[in-house]
Design a protein around this motif. Sequence first.
Motif, short mmCIF file in Angstrom:
data_model
loop_
_atom_site.label_atom_id
_atom_site.label_comp_id
_atom_site.label_asym_id
_atom_site.label_seq_id
_atom_site.Cartn_x
_atom_site.Cartn_y
_atom_site.Cartn_z
N GLU A 161 1.86 16.47 -31.49
CA GLU A 161 0.68 17.31 -31.31
C GLU A 161 0.01 17.08 -29.97
O GLU A 161 -0.79 17.90 -29.51
CB GLU A 161 -0.32 17.05 -32.45
N CYS A 162 0.29 15.96 -29.32
CA CYS A 162 -0.32 15.68 -28.02
C CYS A 162 0.52 14.65 -27.27
O CYS A 162 1.37 13.97 -27.84
CB CYS A 162 -1.75 15.16 -28.20
N ASP A 163 0.26 14.54 -25.96
CA ASP A 163 0.93 13.55 -25.14
C ASP A 163 0.29 12.18 -25.38
O ASP A 163 -0.86 12.08 -25.80
CB ASP A 163 0.82 13.91 -23.67
N VAL A 164 1.05 11.13 -25.08
CA VAL A 164 0.58 9.75 -25.28
C VAL A 164 0.55 9.01 -23.95
O VAL A 164 1.45 9.13 -23.13
CB VAL A 164 1.50 9.00 -26.27
N PHE A 165 -0.53 8.24 -23.76
CA PHE A 165 -0.64 7.33 -22.63
C PHE A 165 -0.60 5.92 -23.19
O PHE A 165 -1.49 5.51 -23.93
CB PHE A 165 -1.94 7.58 -21.85
N LEU A 166 0.45 5.19 -22.86
CA LEU A 166 0.68 3.85 -23.41
C LEU A 166 0.42 2.79 -22.35
O LEU A 166 1.02 2.81 -21.27
CB LEU A 166 2.12 3.74 -23.92
N CYS A 167 -0.49 1.86 -22.64
CA CYS A 167 -0.79 0.74 -21.74
C CYS A 167 -0.14 -0.53 -22.28
O CYS A 167 -0.27 -0.82 -23.48
CB CYS A 167 -2.29 0.52 -21.62
N ALA A 168 0.52 -1.28 -21.42
CA ALA A 168 1.19 -2.49 -21.90
C ALA A 168 1.28 -3.53 -20.79
O ALA A 168 1.12 -3.22 -19.60
CB ALA A 168 2.59 -2.15 -22.42
N ASP A 169 1.55 -4.75 -21.20
CA ASP A 169 1.72 -5.86 -20.26
C ASP A 169 3.20 -6.01 -19.90
O ASP A 169 4.08 -5.56 -20.63
CB ASP A 169 1.18 -7.15 -20.88
N LEU A 188 13.90 10.09 -31.76
CA LEU A 188 12.93 10.82 -32.58
C LEU A 188 12.62 12.19 -31.98
O LEU A 188 12.27 13.12 -32.69
CB LEU A 188 11.65 9.99 -32.71
N GLY A 189 12.74 12.30 -30.64
CA GLY A 189 12.50 13.56 -29.97
C GLY A 189 11.03 13.88 -29.76
O GLY A 189 10.61 15.03 -29.93
N VAL A 190 10.23 12.87 -29.41
CA VAL A 190 8.79 13.09 -29.21
C VAL A 190 8.51 13.62 -27.81
O VAL A 190 9.37 13.60 -26.92
CB VAL A 190 7.99 11.79 -29.42
N ARG A 191 7.29 14.09 -27.61
CA ARG A 191 6.85 14.52 -26.29
C ARG A 191 6.86 13.33 -25.33
O ARG A 191 6.84 12.17 -25.76
CB ARG A 191 5.45 15.13 -26.37
N PRO A 192 6.88 13.59 -24.01
CA PRO A 192 6.93 12.49 -23.04
C PRO A 192 5.78 11.50 -23.24
O PRO A 192 4.64 11.90 -23.46
CB PRO A 192 6.81 13.21 -21.70
N VAL A 193 6.11 10.21 -23.15
CA VAL A 193 5.11 9.15 -23.22
C VAL A 193 4.93 8.59 -21.81
O VAL A 193 5.89 8.12 -21.20
CB VAL A 193 5.54 8.02 -24.18
N THR A 194 3.73 8.68 -21.29
CA THR A 194 3.42 8.13 -19.97
C THR A 194 2.97 6.69 -20.15
O THR A 194 2.07 6.41 -20.94
CB THR A 194 2.30 8.95 -19.29
N THR A 195 3.59 5.77 -19.43
CA THR A 195 3.36 4.34 -19.62
C THR A 195 2.76 3.70 -18.38
O THR A 195 3.21 3.97 -17.26
CB THR A 195 4.68 3.62 -19.97
N ALA A 196 1.75 2.87 -18.58
CA ALA A 196 1.16 2.09 -17.49
C ALA A 196 1.37 0.62 -17.77
O ALA A 196 1.02 0.13 -18.85
CB ALA A 196 -0.33 2.40 -17.34
N LEU A 197 1.94 -0.10 -16.81
CA LEU A 197 2.26 -1.51 -16.99
C LEU A 197 1.44 -2.37 -16.02
O LEU A 197 1.26 -2.02 -14.86
CB LEU A 197 3.75 -1.75 -16.73
N VAL A 198 0.97 -3.50 -16.54
CA VAL A 198 0.20 -4.43 -15.71
C VAL A 198 0.68 -5.84 -16.00
O VAL A 198 1.19 -6.13 -17.09
CB VAL A 198 -1.33 -4.29 -16.02
N ASP A 199 0.55 -6.72 -15.02
CA ASP A 199 0.94 -8.12 -15.18
C ASP A 199 -0.33 -8.95 -15.29
O ASP A 199 -0.91 -9.35 -14.28
CB ASP A 199 1.78 -8.54 -13.97
N ILE A 200 -0.79 -9.19 -16.52
CA ILE A 200 -2.10 -9.83 -16.70
C ILE A 200 -2.12 -11.29 -16.25
O ILE A 200 -3.19 -11.85 -16.01
CB ILE A 200 -2.57 -9.74 -18.16
N LEU A 201 -0.95 -11.92 -16.13
CA LEU A 201 -0.89 -13.32 -15.69
C LEU A 201 -0.59 -13.43 -14.20
O LEU A 201 -0.54 -14.55 -13.67
CB LEU A 201 0.16 -14.09 -16.51
N PHE A 202 -0.37 -12.30 -13.54
CA PHE A 202 -0.13 -12.26 -12.09
C PHE A 202 1.03 -13.15 -11.66
O PHE A 202 1.01 -13.77 -10.62
CB PHE A 202 -1.41 -12.67 -11.33
N GLU A 203 2.07 -13.16 -12.50
CA GLU A 203 3.24 -13.99 -12.21
C GLU A 203 4.28 -13.28 -11.35
O GLU A 203 5.13 -13.93 -10.75
CB GLU A 203 3.89 -14.42 -13.53
N ALA A 204 4.19 -11.96 -11.29
CA ALA A 204 5.26 -11.22 -10.61
C ALA A 204 4.77 -10.44 -9.39
O ALA A 204 5.44 -9.54 -8.92
CB ALA A 204 5.91 -10.25 -11.60
#
Length: 351
Positions: A161-169, A188-204
């Motif tokens: 029913e809507c697009d997804v914005f996924l935030c993850a580490d 499953l064939g879902v609509r595109p999932v836009t993903t944002a990734l962050v490095d919370i420990l600043f290791e990389a």
Amino acid sequence: MYDDLQLNVPLLRRRVPNLTTAARTAGLRPATVSNLCTGKTPVGKAEVKTLVILASLAGCSLDELIIRGGGTAMIETGIKVVDLFAPIVRGGTVGLVGRQGSGQLVMLTELCYRLKRRGYVTIFWKPENEVQGIQHVQNAADYTFTEMDAVYRQIAALNNECDVFLCADRTVVVSGELFSLRERLEQLGVRPVTTALVDILFEAVDEEVPYGPLETYLKFDLELSTRGLYPAVDPVFSTSTMMEGALLEATHLAIQQRARKVLRRYREIRALVAIRGEKVVTETETQVYRLGERLEAFLTQPFFATERFTQITGEWVSLQHTLDDIRRLLDGINEEVEAKKLLFIGRLNGE
């Protein structure tokens, strides 16, 4: 499937330079056209009459005007530095890279606020580690989960029913869980999932490819943050696959390249001035230096996520307004305005 229809915005803007005026003359509301161009209004929900008029203005067929099959599209965020230099790709992966204190979690929180405004459902795949600022991301997201299965079930429950914005580490990349989630969602064939990734420990932060392939790379500059210039997104090194090929209109690319060239040279001159003073700088370089100062100041922006801390109302600036104002600065209009007066505003002259 109507969800996969998109407007061929580059074609439309290329053939109808003054689209707003042309649309109004043809009997269309400018807001209607703007919402279609930015994706706020899905093409599948547009009136046929509106699409026919737009095709007529562009001198093309409906098949040329409408992209079928879910082609690459930009998600307009209303954040000047992001939309201009590193547009977010619908269904793509955004990597936030920087050192501690540069404002990455604030940006992640802000993106949740702004994409919810665009109709996205926001999900925070929360890591085990608790760090300062992570609670703000959780508060901004619609849903928070700690396990992949729960994330999968929630996306599946949305029933396209809507697009997804996924935030993850970054940990979900290293563990392979993000890859597994994407495989399951693809089946499953879902609509595109836009993903944002962050490095919370600043290791990389010093790794060349900390997240694997990215559609949008947001590099955060600690030097900008120490000077209080937020968002501290580096306009020189941040980039997006949207800037490649013909995915964006020529005007956007031209203005982006002009601005990036000025800012790159400004940084070189700024380093020289810091060591030897302005006397060693030529008149031409001084002009570039002043322009770079003004561009850098104008790219700061009040966020909705920080309103209660700064007491400054957040600003949403459309891509078209960003392009118009950056072009005015590059062309020397309002050059008498000092850089400090361009800090943390929306549009030039408060428009």
